[in-house]
Design an enzyme around this catalytic site. Structure first.
Site, mmCIF file in Angstrom:
data_model
loop_
_atom_site.group_PDB
_atom_site.id
_atom_site.type_symbol
_atom_site.label_atom_id
_atom_site.label_comp_id
_atom_site.label_asym_id
_atom_site.label_seq_id
_atom_site.Cartn_x
_atom_site.Cartn_y
_atom_site.Cartn_z
ATOM 1 N N HIS A 134 -6.235 0.221 -0.784
ATOM 2 C CA HIS A 134 -6.555 -1.115 -0.273
ATOM 3 C C HIS A 134 -7.732 -1.765 -1.002
ATOM 4 O O HIS A 134 -8.725 -2.166 -0.394
ATOM 5 C CB HIS A 134 -6.841 -1.042 1.233
ATOM 6 N N CYS A 149 0.810 -1.221 0.000
ATOM 7 C CA CYS A 149 0.000 0.000 0.000
ATOM 8 C C CYS A 149 0.843 1.270 0.000
ATOM 9 O O CYS A 149 0.470 2.269 -0.622
ATOM 10 C CB CYS A 149 -0.975 -0.007 1.171
ATOM 11 N N ASP A 191 -7.560 5.646 -1.213
ATOM 12 C CA ASP A 191 -7.258 4.390 -0.530
ATOM 13 C C ASP A 191 -6.741 3.344 -1.519
ATOM 14 O O ASP A 191 -7.440 2.995 -2.475
ATOM 15 C CB ASP A 191 -8.526 3.885 0.154
#
Length: 462
Positions: free
Chosen positions: A351, A94, A349
């Site tokens: 993820h 990430c 994000d």
């Protein structure tokens, strides 16, 4: 896959993000107001700017701006990463993805300018829990199949000179300009593809990480990623990247002479101005001898937790158009901060585990590289270790940046110490690490695995 990872690792998939109507929203230097002039709703009212029934203020402009930022997430089923057999970065990559997003924003400023937006941005569907778990996977598979069924020959993603690109673009001057910008957009995304040949892709970043003691599957801190991004930009061989380089501050200090030298001199690994004619871009009019510089500044905004006194500083930074964002996030959960509203940070994000897309094909799908769903995080939950990025087009631009940032960095009654400083001269003039090897000069951001000192994030606790 993403739903399973979210449950297994504790990542929450929120269906909507609330935004206040009465507070401005800042997105990488752009200010948006969601409250209509005749709106007398109470202060505590909030809204979801992506609801179809909510159209007021300049919500649509915010939607288009946010969705136009390049979104880079976990991927799977790509070729094995260097030094490993891993074919996915789910669960560990990430911070590298956040760094890629910040770098992509710098390249967007370089080639397209801050006012550019993707024409298809408003057609993107928000990624909520239901959409992702039921239909998004099928949509991405369809996108992958479409890319595989396209022309078998690889497309040429080298940026053409403007006059050649305009000659190939049909229609009016406006259509030619739009076609040209879309060419730059597609080429920019292709540099971050998940293949060994991609100039700024995950494979290249992992390979550079090996020289710093990092392997695929390891956790990468924001400062380590800053150094990896710097080397990736310096070693990029695509002619389109010949007009830009990167600089990483030393011990929270930006040495102005080093940045100016980076503006004026070609970087190692890229063609010199005499041997190459880097293609110009719609926003890139500086002479060949001048190079834009991406300034990366690893900082720590507190001890074990982020000091709340730094929030106004973070707001000031994200209010600047030449700011390319902040990479950081929660402990062991990286994200890319792009703005704020009130006491919450707005972020992108990484993820989400998406399928591999072959960016070497012509007209590969771009939809999975953009996101229509912003997320918010209270500043108090932000990890103190982060890297701040800026884009400087030329020496004159850098001088303006230093003047403006010097005012932001002036310590207040609460902030006794600035997050970073600007110093005249070269880093070597201060001779702080003359006796150290190049690897040791990057300490404490790149830790020696043989050291046994207790650490937190990327900084050594003294």
């Amino acid at each position: 896959m993403t739903a399973f990872i979210s449950v297994f690792l504790g990542w929450a998939l929120k269906s909507k993000t609330s935004f206040s109507r009465n507070s401005p929203v800042l997105l990488l230097g752009k200010c948006y107001h969601f409250k209509a002039e005749d709106d007398d709703s109470p202060t505590e009212a909030c809204c979801e700017p992506f609801d179809e029934d909510f159209v007021m203020g300049n919500v649509e402009a915010f939607r288009k701006d946010f969705a136009s930022r390049v979104w880079l997430t976990y991927r799977e089923e790509f070729p094995p990463l260097p030094g490993s057999t891993l074919t996915s970065d789910c669960g560990w990559g990430c911070m590298l993805r956040a760094g890629q997003m910040m770098l992509a924003q710098a390249l967007t400023l370089h080639f397209l300018g801050r006012d550019w937006t993707w024409p298809e941005a408003l057609a993107l569907q928000p990624l909520d829990t239901q959409t992702w778990t039921t239909t998004a996977a099928k949509r991405l598979v369809a996108s992958l199949e479409a890319s595989l069924q396209s022309s078998p020959g690889t497309s040429d993603h080298s940026l053409l000179p403007v006059h050649q690109a305009q000659a190939q673009a049909p229609g009016s001057a406006e259509e030619a300009d739009a076609h040209l910008k879309e060419m730059y957009h597609s080429t920019l995304v292709s540099w971050f593809g998940d293949s060994p040949s991609a100039q700024l892709g995950l494979h290249r970043l992992v390979r550079l990480g090996l020289t710093m003691g990092k392997q695929a599957g390891d956790w990468y801190g924001p400062a380590v990623v800053a150094h990896i991004l710097k080397k990736a930009v310096e070693e990029a061989m695509d002619p389109g990247l010949a007009g830009i380089t990167a600089y990483v501050s030393q011990d929270c200090t930006v040495y102005s002479a080093d940045v100016i030298d980076s503006h004026r001199a070609p970087t190692a690994g890229q063609a010199s101005p005499e041997s190459s004619d880097p293609p110009p871009s719609p926003q890139n009019d500086q002479p060949v001898s001048s190079r834009a510089v991406i300034i990366l500044i690893p900082v720590r905004l507190g001890g074990e937790k982020t000091n709340p006194d730094y929030f106004n500083f973070a707001k000031s930074i994200l209010s600047l158009e030449y700011c390319i964002g902040i990479i950081g996030g929660k402990p062991k959960q990286a994200c890319y901060f792009v703005g704020f509203q009130d006491d919450s940070l707005i972020y992108m994000d990484p993820h989400y585990c998406q399928s591999f897309v072959d960016v070497s094909t012509s007209d590969f799908p771009l939809q999975s590289y953009h996101c229509a769903s912003p997320k918010k995080m209270p500043f108090s939950k932000m990890d103190p270790s982060c890297t701040i990025g800026f884009y400087s087009r030329d020496v004159q631009d850098y001088e303006r940046i230093t003047q403006e940032l010097s005012k932001v960095l002036q310590p207040s009654a609460k902030e006794k110490y600035p997050a970073f400083t600007f110093v005249q001269g070269h880093g070597r003039d201060y001779d702080l690490s003359a006796s150290l090897t190049p690897e040791k000069r990057e300490w404490p951001f790149i830790r020696d695995p043989r050291r046994t000192v207790t650490t937190a994030g990327d900084f050594v606790l003294l």
